[in-house]
Every structure is written in structure tokens, then in C-alpha cells.
Design an enzyme around this catalytic site. Structure first.
Site, PDB file in Angstrom:
ATOM      1  N   ARG A 192      -3.973  16.094  -2.460  1.00  0.00           N
ATOM      2  CA  ARG A 192      -3.251  15.126  -3.005  1.00  0.00           C
ATOM      3  C   ARG A 192      -3.519  14.970  -4.734  1.00  0.00           C
ATOM      4  O   ARG A 192      -4.458  15.071  -5.041  1.00  0.00           O
ATOM      5  CB  ARG A 192      -3.872  13.656  -2.596  1.00  0.00           C
ATOM      6  CG  ARG A 192      -3.783  13.703  -1.069  1.00  0.00           C
ATOM      7  CD  ARG A 192      -4.570  12.355  -0.876  1.00  0.00           C
ATOM      8  NE  ARG A 192      -4.933  11.950   0.867  1.00  0.00           N
ATOM      9  CZ  ARG A 192      -5.937  12.599   1.449  1.00  0.00           C
ATOM     10  NH1 ARG A 192      -6.833  13.067   0.901  1.00  0.00           N
ATOM     11  NH2 ARG A 192      -5.805  12.532   2.670  1.00  0.00           N
ATOM     12  N   CYS A 247      -0.988  17.079   8.663  1.00  0.00           N
ATOM     13  CA  CYS A 247      -2.425  16.640   7.773  1.00  0.00           C
ATOM     14  C   CYS A 247      -2.548  15.250   7.683  1.00  0.00           C
ATOM     15  O   CYS A 247      -3.411  14.708   7.032  1.00  0.00           O
ATOM     16  CB  CYS A 247      -1.720  17.058   6.608  1.00  0.00           C
ATOM     17  SG  CYS A 247      -0.187  16.152   5.984  1.00  0.00           S
ATOM     18  N   GLU A 258       6.941  12.177   7.651  1.00  0.00           N
ATOM     19  CA  GLU A 258       6.438  10.936   7.693  1.00  0.00           C
ATOM     20  C   GLU A 258       7.359   9.683   7.734  1.00  0.00           C
ATOM     21  O   GLU A 258       6.968   8.489   7.803  1.00  0.00           O
ATOM     22  CB  GLU A 258       5.345  10.618   6.542  1.00  0.00           C
ATOM     23  CG  GLU A 258       6.104  11.083   5.042  1.00  0.00           C
ATOM     24  CD  GLU A 258       5.056  10.913   3.907  1.00  0.00           C
ATOM     25  OE1 GLU A 258       3.847  10.463   4.414  1.00  0.00           O
ATOM     26  OE2 GLU A 258       5.375  11.613   3.065  1.00  0.00           O
ATOM     27  N   HIS A 308      -9.599   1.495   4.545  1.00  0.00           N
ATOM     28  CA  HIS A 308     -10.628   2.037   3.520  1.00  0.00           C
ATOM     29  C   HIS A 308     -12.012   2.329   4.106  1.00  0.00           C
ATOM     30  O   HIS A 308     -12.654   3.338   3.967  1.00  0.00           O
ATOM     31  CB  HIS A 308     -10.717   1.353   2.436  1.00  0.00           C
ATOM     32  CG  HIS A 308      -9.757   1.149   1.347  1.00  0.00           C
ATOM     33  ND1 HIS A 308      -9.363   0.371   0.324  1.00  0.00           N
ATOM     34  CD2 HIS A 308      -8.558   2.110   1.268  1.00  0.00           C
ATOM     35  CE1 HIS A 308      -8.268   0.833  -0.331  1.00  0.00           C
ATOM     36  NE2 HIS A 308      -7.858   1.892   0.384  1.00  0.00           N
ATOM     37  N   ASN A 337      -0.119   9.476   9.642  1.00  0.00           N
ATOM     38  CA  ASN A 337      -0.495   7.805   9.221  1.00  0.00           C
ATOM     39  C   ASN A 337       0.956   7.043   9.219  1.00  0.00           C
ATOM     40  O   ASN A 337       0.937   6.045   9.437  1.00  0.00           O
ATOM     41  CB  ASN A 337      -1.394   7.998   8.033  1.00  0.00           C
ATOM     42  CG  ASN A 337      -2.645   8.729   8.311  1.00  0.00           C
ATOM     43  OD1 ASN A 337      -3.106   9.188   9.232  1.00  0.00           O
ATOM     44  ND2 ASN A 337      -3.504   8.831   7.243  1.00  0.00           N
ATOM     45  N   ASP A 338       1.387   7.650   7.898  1.00  0.00           N
ATOM     46  CA  ASP A 338       2.755   6.877   7.570  1.00  0.00           C
ATOM     47  C   ASP A 338       3.808   6.966   8.847  1.00  0.00           C
ATOM     48  O   ASP A 338       4.504   6.034   8.967  1.00  0.00           O
ATOM     49  CB  ASP A 338       3.390   7.427   6.456  1.00  0.00           C
ATOM     50  CG  ASP A 338       2.857   6.610   5.007  1.00  0.00           C
ATOM     51  OD1 ASP A 338       2.432   5.482   5.350  1.00  0.00           O
ATOM     52  OD2 ASP A 338       2.820   7.400   4.019  1.00  0.00           O
TER      53      ASP A 338
END
Length: 560
Positions: A288, A485, A414, A186, A437-438
């Protein structure tokens, strides 16, 4: 004190006095008991939790963007009915309100840590909610930071809670430095959204004496306490020169020889549109939609959804807007759906497209709202599914979208299985979007929030680049575009490598757009291709990055 080194996660140079956040809410004594009035004590606890929830929500509304999504999720933790029952039971057994909150949250924390994945990442957020509630009950100062200072300070902490950082700005904080966290923590996400330099996973940072002048380089990860005037001047001059180059590079994303690489923005709702336009986004590569669903007990109506989608579409007339249909499930439960049952590892559970197939009414309402919004706009709407693993899932999703009147439907890559069999998926999908990311987390079995695993989360890992290359090749085999992305798209050096691998568009947090645009504009497509080949030949992230840079001479003038 000697220089420290961490992981740079938000570019730029920050300099100012160090503000070391070392506040800890005292742990209530194990034998702390109330005076006998359990009802009054339950009320104290309930009021404290509700005050914390309301404060988090209010901070989120004021902050907007990514911060609002994160703080809304924390508010839900404070209002969790299961936690309330646990607190009440402990108070009925004689525990004081503060001790009951501490123990009830502790039990939930253990479950989150054991669950791992997304829920494991939220343990630190739960600790923050707990500490705030205990502070309210005990009449102690609530953990927080100065909102004003004589000059911007460098915020240093073991870790940072979203509630602490959400309302900060570059006028208040010069840089973030944390001992924990990773590139997708975060702290990293909010720092990039704010455009504030940040370094995470920096051991020894909290040993810096408060008030010590600190120089932070958010690119290299270097943290230098008490730097010389010459060191500060050199760093600032390099940053100013870099900013001037970035400001001078405008227009659509493309290489030096004119090969187009559209640069798009990742957004979490209409409130993020202004930032995307300010930084020159050509469209939206990841919209999102979870903000519409997560913080409520009833599903959003089709009309409410349509209005939120149309607001973004109208901001990009003629441009591309890629909407990710709802990505929720066991790791981000929806209060208006029946519980999915206990899952030992929610990150690998009934989430994303899997949940939508189990509850098609949710997807059908969303797709219908998107189709109506698209009919009222000139923007080119595309929709994509999260957490897709197979060609069968892809075919089902695309067919469902076409039945709803949406002509362009794709999938996110992902899950490693999807990258490995990308050619099969491309036979069904209209486009791909790589969620690095994933993809990194699942490929390396490395939790994104665990600072000790930062090396495995590095988007320069050659194995991850192999998966990207496979996905791009599978898409090209059927003439399908393949964008990125994930956070990797916002790394200017890696952006050139991705373009060299054949990625057709890049979508990122809006503040990252200028540096990526400038890096691409200084190199030909062939230089990017050679850089990509060199990176793939590396055996470590360090080797891959160094090899790529050797083919990208234009980076020197950008101080990247």
C-alpha cells in the site's frame, strides 16, 4: 456468568483478568459559555486540538505499521481547517471551548454517518479525537489504558480507539473483546498485526465484571468469563500444540502434493518488512503506497518515492513485490489536490484509478519512480490499479504502465462488475489480485465497520465465493494468474478453499502466514478442490464453512 459468543477475528487463545474500558468524557453542558474573552477561548481550543494531533502522530511513529497510518489519519481530523473554523464560530457566539468542540465535531460526525462507506466508518475515530480534545480543555484525564500491568489482561470495550491499542503488545494485553466492530474494523486489523487473539461483535461483553478472569478464543469467537482451571488448561494445551505445528512448517507455500501457492505479505511501507520476513513471506502481494501521500500538503517527490519502493524491493531479492498504485480520493482526500466537490457517497465516488485518471501527473510520477527502483533491484516488481470496474479502464492503466517501462501491470478485483466481466479485463491485464474486503462490502451493500452487518461481511458468504470463482475463471481463460490480497487470504480454512478455486497466490497480514502455510501443507490440491466445490454448494456462510471442513481432515491437528 455464561459464555459469550462473538466473531473471532485474530487467532489464538488469550487468558487474563478482564479490564473493562468504560471511561467516557463528560459531555459539556449545552449552556456552557466562556467568560467573555473569545480570543483566549479560541486559543484554548486550538492548543487542545494541536496537542491531541501531536500526541496521535507521536503514538503512530512509536507504533509503526498499520497503526501509524490509522493514527496519522486521526491527527488530520484534529487539524482539519473546517473544524477549526466551526469551533471558532461557536466560541465567537459565546460557547465555551469545550462545548464548541463538542458541537463542531457533532456536526461533522453527522455528515460522516450520512455519507456512509469509508467516511461513515471514521465516525468512531472522530469521537475519539473529540473526547481527547475536550479532556485536554477541561483538565481531565485523557482516555487511555494502562501501559503496564501485573499480568497481561483481556481488554474489553464497547469499541476500541486506535490510539488506545496502537502501543499495546502481547506483554500487556492477552486478548481484545469488543461489542462492536467487524472482521475489517481497526480493532481486528491491529489485533492481527500484533498477533493478539481478538473477538468482535460480542454482545454483552462489557457486562463482565472488571477483574474477572476471562478466556478468549480468537478462532471460534468464544469468550468465557471465570473459566475452570481445566478449561484454561485445555485451551492452552491446544494453542501450544498448534503453535508447535506452525513452527515446524516452513518453506514456500504449497499443498501436500507439491502444488505451489506462494504466500505473500500485505504491507503498508518499509517499516513492515521485518515482520513479513520473520513470518516467512515469499514476497509482497500488496504494498500500500498511501503512506507516502495522505499526511502532507505537497505531493511526494519522485526521489522520495523511489527510495521507499527500493527499500522494500531490496528486502526480497528475486522475489515478487506487487505495488498498488495510489488508492486515494473522495474517501481519503489528498490535501495537495483541488477538492473534488461534495459527493453524496464517497465510497462510490472519485477514488482509486478514477482519481488518477483525473490527475495523471500523480500516476506518472509514481510509475516513473517505480520503474527506476525496479531497475536497481533484482526483485520482480508488479504494479496494480485499485478500484477498476471495466476493461477500458484496465487497458488504459496497463498501457500507461508499459509506457513508463513497467512490464507487468494488473488490476485489483474489488468491484462486483470487474468480477462478473473478469474475462474481458483479463484480455488487457497481466494479472488479477482479489481485494475481498471491498468486494464483500460492495457485493452485499454492507459497511465494513458496522457490527450489526457482520454476517454479511463474512468472507464465507457463498455469493462472494461465486464472485471469486468467476474472477479466477476469467483470468484462467487468458492464462493470467489471480491472487487474493484481502483479509480472506489469512483464514487458514478459507485459504484451502481459495487454492481449490484456482487462486494462484495468497497475500495477508504477516502473522497469519504460518497458519495458512500449515493448513495448505496438510491437504492435497484435490482435497482443496473438493472443499471449494462443497463451499460453493452451501447456502449460508455456516454451511459453506462446515462443508469445506468436511473435506479438510488435516485441520483437526491445527486446532482451527
Amino acid at each position: 456468568m455464561t459464555a459469550l459468543t462473538g466473531v473471532g477475528v485474530s487467532p489464538g487463545v488469550g487468558f487474563g483478568p478482564g479490564y473493562v474500558l468504560a471511561y467516557e468524557t463528560p459531555v459539556p453542558a449545552p449552556d456552557a459559555r466562556h467568560g467573555g474573552d473569545a480570543g483566549a477561548e479560541r486559543d484554548r481550543a486550538a492548543r487542545a486540538l494541536e496537542r491531541v494531533a501531536a500526541d496521535l502522530e507521536e503514538r503512530g511513529v512509536r507504533a509503526g505499521g498499520e497503526a501509524q497510518d490509522i493514527l496519522s489519519a486521526q491527527a488530520l481530523m484534529a487539524r482539519d481547517p473546517g473544524l477549526a473554523v466551526g469551533v471558532a464560530g461557536l466560541i465567537d457566539a459565546g460557547k465555551s471551548a469545550a462545548r464548541a468542540v463538542y458541537e463542531a465535531f457533532g456536526g461533522y460526525r453527522e455528515m460522516l454517518v450520512d455519507a456512509g462507506g469509508y467516511l461513515g466508518e471514521r465516525a468512531a475515530d472522530l469521537d475519539d479525537v473529540r473526547d481527547r480534545a475536550i479532556a485536554v480543555i477541561e483538565g481531565l484525564p485523557v482516555p487511555g489504558l494502562p501501559s503496564r500491568a501485573a499480568q497481561p489482561y483481556v481488554l474489553i470495550a464497547r469499541d476500541l480507539a486506535p490510539a488506545d491499542t496502537a502501543l499495546l503488545s502481547r506483554d500487556v494485553v492477552a486478548a481484545f473483546v469488543t461489542e462492536q466492530g467487524g472482521p475489517t474494523s481497526h480493532t481486528a486489523i491491529l489485533a492481527r498485526a500484533m498477533g493478539v487473539p481478538a473477538v468482535v461483535a460480542c454482545p454483552g461483553a462489557t457486562s463482565i465484571a472488571p477483574g474477572t478472569p476471562v478466556l478468549v478464543d480468537g478462532v471460534s469467537g468464544l469468550v468465557r468469563p471465570a473459566p475452570s482451571e481445566e478449561e484454561v488448561a485445555t485451551a492452552r494445551n491446544a494453542a501450544s500444540a498448534r503453535d508447535a505445528v506452525l513452527a515446524a512448517t516452513t518453506g514456500p507455500g504449497m499443498t501436500a502434493d507439491g502444488h505451489a501457492v506462494p504466500l505473500l505479505a500485505n504491507i503498508g511501507g518499509p517499516r513492515d518488512v521485518d515482520g513479513a520476513l520473520e513470518h516467512g513471506a515469499e514476497g509482497v502481494g500488496l504494498y500500500r503506497t498511501e503512506f507516502l501521500f495522505l499526511d502532507r500538503t505537497t505531493a511526494p517527490s519522485g526521489e522520495e518515492q523511489e527510495a521507499a519502493y527500493l527499500e522494500v524491493l531490496e528486502a526480497f531479492p528475486g522475489g515478487r513485490v506487487v505495488v498498488r498504485t495510489l488508492d486515494a480520493g473522495a474517501d481519503k482526500p489528498l490535501a495537495f489536490l483541488p477538492p473534488q466537490g461534495e459527493e453524496p457517497n464517497p465510497a462510490l465516488g472519485q477514488r482509486g484509478l478514477r482519481l488518477l485518471r483525473a490527475h495523471p501527473e500523480i500516476l506518472n510520477t509514481q510509475l516513473a519512480a517505480l520503474a527506476r527502483a525496479a531497475a536497481r533491484s533484482s526483485a520482480k516488481l508488479q504494479v496494480m490499479a485499485p478500484m477498476v470496474a471495466t476493461a477500458e479502464e484496465t487497458a488504459w492503466y496497463v498501457a500507461t504502465c508499459k509506457e513508463a517501462g513497467l512490464p507487468s501491470a494488473g488490476v485489483m478485483i474489488e468491484i462486483p462488475a470487474a468480477a462478473l466481466r473478469a474475462a474481458d479485463l483479463a484480455e488487457e491485464a497481466d494479472f488479477f489480485s482479489l481485494g475481498t474486503n471491498d468486494l464483500t462490502q460492495y457485493a452485499f451493500a454492507a459497511d465494513r465497520q458496522v457490527g450489526a452487518l457482520t454476517a454479511l461481511q463474512d468472507a464465507w458468504q457463498p455469493a462472494l465465493l461465486d464472485l471469486v470463482a468467476l474472477a479466477v475463471a476469467g483470468a484462467a481463460e487468458h492464462g493470467r494468474p489471480c491472487g487474493v490480497c484481502g483479509e480472506a487470504a489469512g483464514d487458514p480454512v478459507l485459504a484451502c478453499v481459495l487454492a481449490g478455486l484456482g487462486v494462484t497466490s495468497l497475500s495477508m497480514a504477516p502473522p497469519a502466514l504460518p497458519a495458512v502455510r500449515a493448513a495448505l501443507s496438510r491437504h492435497t490440491r484435490e482435497q482443496c478442490r473438493l472443499a471449494a466445490q462443497a463451499a460453493l454448494a452451501g447456502t449460508s456462510p455456516q454451511e459453506a464453512r462446515a462443508a469445506a471442513r468436511s473435506h479438510l481432515p488435516g485441520l483437526a491437528g491445527l486446532a482451527l
